[in-house]
Design a protein around this motif. Structure first.
Motif, PDB file in Angstrom:
ATOM      1  N   ARG A  59      14.058 -24.395  77.938  1.00 55.28           N
ATOM      2  CA  ARG A  59      13.544 -24.908  79.180  1.00 55.28           C
ATOM      3  C   ARG A  59      14.361 -24.178  80.285  1.00 55.28           C
ATOM      4  NH1 ARG A  59      13.301 -29.336  82.758  1.00 55.28           N
ATOM      5  NH2 ARG A  59      15.240 -30.135  82.316  1.00 55.28           N
ATOM      6  N   VAL A  60      15.413 -23.974  80.290  1.00 55.99           N
ATOM      7  CA  VAL A  60      15.893 -23.847  81.608  1.00 55.99           C
ATOM      8  C   VAL A  60      16.519 -22.351  81.579  1.00 55.99           C
ATOM      9  CG1 VAL A  60      17.945 -24.332  83.319  1.00 55.99           C
ATOM     10  CG2 VAL A  60      16.675 -26.267  82.067  1.00 55.99           C
ATOM     11  N   ASN A  61      15.950 -21.596  82.443  1.00 55.12           N
ATOM     12  CA  ASN A  61      16.725 -20.378  82.689  1.00 55.12           C
ATOM     13  C   ASN A  61      17.446 -20.284  83.984  1.00 55.12           C
ATOM     14  OD1 ASN A  61      16.914 -17.596  82.584  1.00 55.12           O
ATOM     15  ND2 ASN A  61      14.670 -17.235  82.236  1.00 55.12           N
ATOM     16  N   LEU A  62      18.648 -19.655  83.708  1.00 54.03           N
ATOM     17  CA  LEU A  62      19.711 -19.692  84.843  1.00 54.03           C
ATOM     18  C   LEU A  62      19.773 -18.169  85.269  1.00 54.03           C
ATOM     19  CD1 LEU A  62      22.135 -21.621  86.087  1.00 54.03           C
ATOM     20  CD2 LEU A  62      23.572 -20.129  84.516  1.00 54.03           C
ATOM     21  N   THR A  63      19.494 -17.987  86.499  1.00 51.74           N
ATOM     22  CA  THR A  63      19.533 -16.557  87.114  1.00 51.74           C
ATOM     23  C   THR A  63      20.767 -16.729  88.123  1.00 51.74           C
ATOM     24  OG1 THR A  63      17.632 -17.580  87.954  1.00 51.74           O
ATOM     25  CG2 THR A  63      17.437 -15.333  87.093  1.00 51.74           C
ATOM     26  N   LEU A  64      21.563 -15.689  88.052  1.00 53.39           N
ATOM     27  CA  LEU A  64      22.526 -15.550  89.114  1.00 53.39           C
ATOM     28  C   LEU A  64      21.769 -15.084  90.357  1.00 53.39           C
ATOM     29  CD1 LEU A  64      25.450 -14.001  87.274  1.00 53.39           C
ATOM     30  CD2 LEU A  64      25.219 -16.261  88.123  1.00 53.39           C
ATOM     31  N   VAL A  65      22.330 -15.454  91.588  1.00 51.51           N
ATOM     32  CA  VAL A  65      21.933 -15.217  92.710  1.00 51.51           C
ATOM     33  C   VAL A  65      23.278 -14.162  93.241  1.00 51.51           C
ATOM     34  CG1 VAL A  65      21.348 -15.705  95.169  1.00 51.51           C
ATOM     35  CG2 VAL A  65      20.851 -17.105  93.299  1.00 51.51           C
ATOM     36  N   PRO A  66      22.916 -12.746  93.385  1.00 51.76           N
ATOM     37  CA  PRO A  66      23.864 -11.878  94.026  1.00 51.76           C
ATOM     38  C   PRO A  66      24.512 -12.596  95.032  1.00 51.76           C
ATOM     39  CG  PRO A  66      22.060 -10.795  93.456  1.00 51.76           C
ATOM     40  CD  PRO A  66      21.652 -12.105  93.317  1.00 51.76           C
ATOM     41  N   MET A 215      37.277  -8.353  98.089  1.00 50.44           N
ATOM     42  CA  MET A 215      37.404  -9.035  99.371  1.00 50.44           C
ATOM     43  C   MET A 215      36.074  -9.242  99.523  1.00 50.44           C
ATOM     44  SD  MET A 215      39.918  -8.240 102.237  1.00 50.44           S
ATOM     45  CE  MET A 215      39.545  -9.476 103.528  1.00 50.44           C
ATOM     46  N   LEU A 216      35.138  -8.371  99.513  1.00 52.67           N
ATOM     47  CA  LEU A 216      33.760  -8.374 100.189  1.00 52.67           C
ATOM     48  C   LEU A 216      32.750  -8.726  99.263  1.00 52.67           C
ATOM     49  CD1 LEU A 216      33.754  -4.766 101.461  1.00 52.67           C
ATOM     50  CD2 LEU A 216      33.674  -6.818 103.105  1.00 52.67           C
ATOM     51  N   ARG A 217      33.130  -8.818  98.011  1.00 57.01           N
ATOM     52  CA  ARG A 217      32.100  -9.265  96.836  1.00 57.01           C
ATOM     53  C   ARG A 217      31.414 -10.625  97.114  1.00 57.01           C
ATOM     54  NH1 ARG A 217      33.049  -9.278  90.555  1.00 57.01           N
ATOM     55  NH2 ARG A 217      32.493 -11.626  90.287  1.00 57.01           N
ATOM     56  N   GLY A 218      32.279 -11.675  97.052  1.00 56.48           N
ATOM     57  CA  GLY A 218      31.937 -13.046  97.172  1.00 56.48           C
ATOM     58  C   GLY A 218      31.707 -13.366  96.018  1.00 56.48           C
ATOM     59  N   LYS A 219      31.355 -14.828  95.912  1.00 62.37           N
ATOM     60  CA  LYS A 219      30.717 -15.537  94.490  1.00 62.37           C
ATOM     61  C   LYS A 219      29.307 -15.666  94.477  1.00 62.37           C
ATOM     62  CE  LYS A 219      35.079 -18.160  93.954  1.00 62.37           C
ATOM     63  NZ  LYS A 219      35.441 -18.633  95.243  1.00 62.37           N
ATOM     64  N   PRO A 220      29.016 -15.504  93.351  1.00 60.02           N
ATOM     65  CA  PRO A 220      27.399 -15.343  93.202  1.00 60.02           C
ATOM     66  C   PRO A 220      26.876 -16.769  93.120  1.00 60.02           C
ATOM     67  CG  PRO A 220      28.505 -14.986  91.024  1.00 60.02           C
ATOM     68  CD  PRO A 220      29.490 -15.034  91.885  1.00 60.02           C
ATOM     69  N   GLY A 221      25.838 -17.063  93.489  1.00 57.09           N
ATOM     70  CA  GLY A 221      24.973 -18.494  93.407  1.00 57.09           C
ATOM     71  C   GLY A 221      24.442 -18.538  91.926  1.00 57.09           C
ATOM     72  N   ALA A 222      23.781 -19.588  91.865  1.00 56.25           N
ATOM     73  CA  ALA A 222      23.011 -19.558  90.447  1.00 56.25           C
ATOM     74  C   ALA A 222      21.735 -20.520  90.692  1.00 56.25           C
ATOM     75  CB  ALA A 222      23.743 -20.683  89.592  1.00 56.25           C
ATOM     76  N   LYS A 223      20.457 -20.086  90.318  1.00 52.12           N
ATOM     77  CA  LYS A 223      19.309 -21.010  90.292  1.00 52.12           C
ATOM     78  C   LYS A 223      18.815 -21.146  88.919  1.00 52.12           C
ATOM     79  CE  LYS A 223      15.804 -18.059  91.828  1.00 52.12           C
ATOM     80  NZ  LYS A 223      15.015 -17.374  92.475  1.00 52.12           N
ATOM     81  N   ARG A 224      18.614 -22.469  88.698  1.00 49.14           N
ATOM     82  CA  ARG A 224      17.994 -22.986  87.561  1.00 49.14           C
ATOM     83  C   ARG A 224      16.656 -23.227  87.702  1.00 49.14           C
ATOM     84  NH1 ARG A 224      19.793 -27.917  86.738  1.00 49.14           N
ATOM     85  NH2 ARG A 224      19.502 -27.971  84.329  1.00 49.14           N
ATOM     86  N   VAL A 225      15.865 -22.370  86.701  1.00 52.95           N
ATOM     87  CA  VAL A 225      14.319 -22.560  86.988  1.00 52.95           C
ATOM     88  C   VAL A 225      13.843 -23.097  85.646  1.00 52.95           C
ATOM     89  CG1 VAL A 225      14.010 -20.915  88.793  1.00 52.95           C
ATOM     90  CG2 VAL A 225      14.018 -20.161  86.474  1.00 52.95           C
ATOM     91  N   GLU A 226      12.755 -23.603  85.660  1.00 55.36           N
ATOM     92  CA  GLU A 226      12.186 -23.925  84.424  1.00 55.36           C
ATOM     93  C   GLU A 226      11.092 -23.004  83.960  1.00 55.36           C
ATOM     94  OE1 GLU A 226      11.145 -28.122  83.447  1.00 55.36           O
ATOM     95  OE2 GLU A 226       9.149 -27.443  83.673  1.00 55.36           O
ATOM     96  N   VAL A 227      11.328 -22.378  82.794  1.00 50.85           N
ATOM     97  CA  VAL A 227      10.424 -21.167  82.614  1.00 50.85           C
ATOM     98  C   VAL A 227       9.436 -21.525  81.331  1.00 50.85           C
ATOM     99  CG1 VAL A 227      11.674 -19.547  83.467  1.00 50.85           C
ATOM    100  CG2 VAL A 227      12.064 -20.177  81.216  1.00 50.85           C
ATOM    101  N   THR A 228       8.519 -20.853  81.177  1.00 49.96           N
ATOM    102  CA  THR A 228       7.660 -21.142  79.772  1.00 49.96           C
ATOM    103  C   THR A 228       8.101 -20.147  78.778  1.00 49.96           C
ATOM    104  OG1 THR A 228       6.049 -19.280  80.221  1.00 49.96           O
ATOM    105  CG2 THR A 228       5.555 -21.717  81.123  1.00 49.96           C
TER     106      THR A 228
END
Lengths: 635, 368
Positions: A59-66, A215-228
């Motif tokens: 159900r849940v699709n985890l996508t990274l947010v750069p 140093m510049l890279r940072g930490k990615p965020g994450a987005k959880r979406v419900e997908v068919t």
């Protein structure tokens, strides 16, 4: 069956058998029912946890947010590299079905040209299946929504609202900052970080972007979406924001950097400005350059070949990778070495238009008559320094040259240096298995022969002569001791006086480049480096690539030095003609911005606009198949 | 107390309530499977249920004699239809299972499930008791079963062919044929499995192989079973709640309104819903078995037992399939899955059993 006596078969027996067998069948059915109930209980109770997990992962699709990349800012906090909102579309090769059809649709929707299609095809071939390939970045809202509308017919296409790297001053910081790009398949194989295959994620590929990547890279965020099951997003469940990378503070002065880059005009060359109090590099320019914005968006084939075909070599950082014979810019340094080795600066030598060494006559550019040391620097008299070098030998001068930073590879963030040669007898023996000769000394002292340096080293030398300290150049705030150099005050005073006279004395070689400012004067030394052999041709005209290089080192103000500079204009036909005027305008800009800009704008009007204007025009001409006119002839 | 008229007293209220409960529950699941909408499935299924319930009640009013008299004729008619389908399919190119009658698509193989039971019941009713253990009792039945089963296999429809065989074999069994015949046939069948397997179509073989190891093809044919198990398993004891099944609503569950409707139900209603439905089916089958045992005539006995088995076969195979205990065969869940053909068959079965029940209430027991 055979041993047993079968009972007589009657209707009653049949009825009895039926009831018994019907009960057997019913019992079997009940048993199956119980088995089914048990099976269901097993799946939904004992295995429940596992299946809940699987259902969730369905159900849940985890996508990274750069992550947003950290900024690179100048000494005043002004951005040299930041991020801007970007609407982009990527292809996920793994999910791409019916490639030709999808690409054709994209092409019409986004009006992509042949160039872009070629790059996409090339990237698709190189991508390792799951690695995203950028189709377009910085799309307009309209283009973006046209993709969104057609998304169901475009399997494998991932539109995204993200951030793109932005370099506000474009080409002016190309060589300094470097650029970013999508990670390659090899990079992903090495780290196996899913972030590396997230559309929109970029890593530093060159220069400071690469050096400060962590140093510049940072930490990615994450987005959880419900997908068919077909991958259609139903709703967003939760979003964890990304953490932006850290800011890198440079010693660069963004305005000055931009000014210097622009002032180089259509020439090929490099210029470095150093703060003589701290060793801070204020401007670090190599021109022509590339626009790091185009690299970061995935450069097209034709733009890249345009850059490669340019004989001014925009892809090479000449400030650290360009090696030049320094010519007469070495004379103030030679003067210091001479005084340290006991030559009285007031001792005079008579220039008769050259210097006789055995059977050979080494020419001077003029016949200067009787000169003391400061005036020999002012007039850039070769005869005088031939005489010094003949007396001392170059082994006496070379250590001083090295202490001035020549031939040294500096620990400088993100730079890739070629550090050239300061020759001496041991070096020559090792390299050529030949003893050092007196004529080698004569050539070396006027910055020809085996001597080669890069523009950064020249700027360091200028800053060390100006400050009297062993300044170490730096781009970020690192601590260096910057101890005083072990030379006498008299030696420094003589060299500085000579350099003062070069600009401000009567008949100095850079007399035309006096600063148009009240109370602030520049000191300097011109240099002209022959590109062809010392005595062939005059290097003052003809084909661009055979003309002499123009060099200049300098500092200002004369009486209390604050800034040091080196300028090299390749094939500029002489330091006083090509390089010194650049230094003059740069110092003018530092002390009086308006005056500096006035001078620049007048030049740019003649050159045909700003750097971007000219690059755009040149690229358009290239694309149109017209050979770009030799810019060396333009001035 | 108001006297209840005998017409209403005779009405099978309990049975209707049971059928209504099963189908009503099915309607709720269909409503959810459509994303919380009565269309396209639930309302149509509801109308169909009411119509077929009426048909079942009407059939239940027929004298049992009629079924017995027309058993052979009906069997032959359906057999002819089956051959017609086969012929049309051959002409039209590709497999075909139904005849287009204009107002509906008729699947003769569905009718055969009922016809075979009636035909064999009549055969064993007429067979003299003394012949029960002779070859005479065996070969006509085998031919009667084998012929339509082979035709259906040609369509190809493994599930229905099996249903026809099972219905027939159970009639043979309760008719009193020697026990060891069935035992040795089962043993021989087990031994012949590899041969039978090689005769299956590629896709059928694949289904069987995947059934044995569903993880071997998680994205292909094993996908059905895996997703179905995920749906049932993730429902847990109490389920995810009405309209909250992610597996069905996000399309992970294939055929969530037809063959895999049990998984759709189990995801939202959990083990409790599943056991409730099993209980309802148990009550239905118990009713059928009781009618068989209490039947007044031998024909009634055999028919009721065979038809009950037919209903049971649907349920057992469908549930085994969705829970990963049987290969994927296209058999719907009676009264629950969306679709008219299977409901028509089941309601016909129910109607005939009802007729047997009514028959046993009216006359005296006779065995001939």
């Amino acid at each position: 069956m055979f041993g047993k006596k079968a009972p007589p078969i009657t209707e009653a027996w049949r009825g009895f058998t039926f009831t018994r067998r019907a009960l057997v069948v019913g019992g079997a059915q009940a048993a199956v029912g119980v088995a089914l109930a048990a099976r269901m209980a097993y799946i939904s109770v004992i295995d429940n946890e596992r299946y809940v997990l699987e259902s969730e992962s369905n159900r849940v699709n985890l996508t990274l947010v750069p992550p947003r990349r950290g900024w690179i800012v100048d000494r005043h906090g002004k951005a040299l590299a930041n991020n801007r909102v970007s609407l982009r579309v990527d292809i996920i090769p793994d999910r791409l079905h019916n490639k030709d059809n999808v690409l054709a649709q994209l092409r019409t929707l986004l009006r992509l040209d042949n160039d872009a299609m070629e790059r996409i095809e090339r990237d698709l071939k190189a991508a390792s299946g799951f690695q995203p390939v950028a189709v377009a970045e910085d799309m307009t809202e309209q283009e973006y929504s046209s993709i969104l509308v057609h998304l169901p017919e475009l399997p494998g296409i991932a539109p995204q609202r993200g951030f793109a790297r932005n370099y506000p001053t474009g080409a002016a910081v190309g060589h300094l900052i470097g650029y970013v790009g999508a990670p390659t398949a090899e990079e992903y194989e090495k780290v196996k970080d899913p972030l590396y295959i997230t559309p929109g994620y970029k890593t530093g590929k060159d220069g400071l972007e690469k050096y400060f990547q962590e140093m510049l890279r940072g930490k990615p965020g994450a987005k959880r979406v419900e997908v068919t099951a077909r991958g259609k997003v139903v709703r967003e469940l939760s979003t964890q924001p990304d953490t932006q990378g850290k800011t890198v503070h440079l010693t660069i002065d963004a305005d000055l950097q931009d000014y210097v880059a622009r002032r180089m005009g259509p020439e090929s060359g490099a210029a470095v400005v150093i703060d003589t109090l701290t060793g801070d590099i204020l401007a670090f320019v190599s021109m022509p350059s590339f626009d790091p914005n185009s690299f970061s968006d995935g450069i097209s084939n034709s733009e890249y070949s345009w850059l490669r075909a340019d004989d001014h070599q925009p892809l090479i950082n000449k400030a650290t990778r360009g090696l030049y014979p320094p010519g007469s810019t070495l004379k103030p340094m030679a003067a210091i070495a001479a005084i340290e080795h006991g030559i009285d600066p007031s001792e005079r030598h008579t220039c008769i238009g050259g210097y006789r060494l055995g059977s050979r006559f080494f020419r001077c550019l003029g016949t200067h008559g009787s000169l003391d040391m400061p005036h020999a620097i002012m007039k850039s008299c070769n005869s005088y320094f031939y005489w010094v070098a003949h007396r001392l030998g170059y082994d006496a001068i070379a250590p001083t040259a090295k202490m001035m930073g020549l031939g040294e590879e500096f620990q400088l963030a993100g730079s890739n240096q070629r550090f050239g040669t300061i020759p001496d007898s041991a070096w020559k023996m090792k390299k050529y298995d030949q003893p050092w000769s007196a004529s080698d000394s004569l050539n070396a002292v006027i910055g020809q022969g085996y001597v080669s340096v890069n523009p950064l080293q020249l700027a360091v030398m200028a800053s060390r002569i100006a400050s009297g300290r062993s300044l170490y150049p730096r781009l970020v705030n690192r601590h260096f001791k910057n101890d005083p150099l072990p030379f006498s005050a008299e030696a420094f005073a003589t060299a500085r006086l000579g350099m003062d006279l070069v600009v401000n004395g009567p008949g100095g070689t850079a007399g035309r480049s006096k600063l148009p400012l009240d109370g602030i004067a520049m000191a300097g030394k011109t240099g002209t480096a022959q590109v062809r052999g010392l005595n062939t041709g005059n290097g003052k005209g003809g084909t661009w690539r055979f003309r002499d290089h123009g060099l200049f080192i300098g500092f200002a103000p004369v009486d209390n030095p604050r800034y040091a500079i080196s300028v090299i204009i390749e094939h500029g036909m002489g330091g006083s003609r090509a390089a010194a005027p650049v230094a003059k305008d740069v110092f003018t800009f530092i002390y009086d911005r308006e005056k500096g800009m006035e001078a620049l704008e007048a030049f740019e009007a003649g050159w045909g606009g700003t750097i971007k204007d000219r690059m755009d025009r040149s690229y358009a001409a290239w694309k149109a198949g017209i050979a770009a006119p030799d810019p060396g002839l333009a001035q | 107390m108001i006297p209840v008229p005998p017409a209403i007293q005779r009405f099978p209220w309990k049975l209707m309530a049971l059928l209504g409960a099963i189908c009503g529950f099915g309607l709720l699941v269909l409503y959810s499977a459509a994303g919380g909408s009565w269309s396209p499935w639930a309302w149509q299924q509801g109308v169909r249920f009411l119509v077929f319930l009426g048909v079942a009640l009407v059939i239940g009013r027929f004298p049992l004699r009629i079924f017995e008299d027309f058993a052979y004729l009906g069997y032959i008619a359906v057999l002819v239809l089956l051959m017609a389908v086969e012929l049309l399919g051959f002409v039209g190119g590709g497999s075909q299972r139904w005849l287009n009658l204009g107002f509906m698509n008729l699947q003769p193989s569905e009718l055969m499930k009922v016809a075979i039971v009636l035909a064999l019941a009549r055969f064993y009713t007429q067979l003299p008791p003394g012949n029960t253990r002779t070859f005479t009792a065996l070969w006509p039945a085998l031919v009667a079963i084998g012929f339509p089963a082979a035709l259906v296999m040609l369509q190809p429809d493994l599930g229905t062919a099996l249903a026809i065989c099972i219905g027939g074999v159970v009639v043979m069994f309760v008719a009193g044929l020697p026990f060891w015949w069935f035992g040795s046939a089962a043993a021989a069948g087990a031994a012949a499995l590899p041969v039978l397997f090689s005769m299956l179509h590629d896709y059928q073989q694949k289904r069987v192989l995947i059934f044995l190891d569903p993880e071997s093809d998680p994205l292909g044919a094993g996908y059905h079973i895996s997703q179905s198990k995920i749906a049932i398993g993730s429902g847990g004891i109490g389920g995810k709640g009405f309209l909250n099944g992610s597996q069905s609503h996000l399309d992970y569950l294939p055929e969530g309104h037809t063959d895999f409707i049990f998984a759709t139900m189990a995801e939202e209603w959990g083990l409790i819903g599943g056991l409730g439905l099993l209980l309802a089916f148990f009550l239905l089958l118990r009713w059928g078995t009781r009618v068989a045992i209490r039947a007044r005539t031998r024909f009634g006995q055999l028919t009721a037992a065979g038809l009950t088995m037919t209903i049971f076969f649907y349920i057992a195979i469908n549930l085994s399939m969705v829970m990963g205990m049987a290969p994927v065969v296209g058999i719907p869940l009676p009264l629950f899955s969306y679709g008219g053909s299977s409901m028509l068959t089941i309601m016909t079965c129910v109607g005939i059993i009802l007729a047997i029940e009514n028959d046993s209430k009216t006359g005296t027991r006779r065995f001939h």
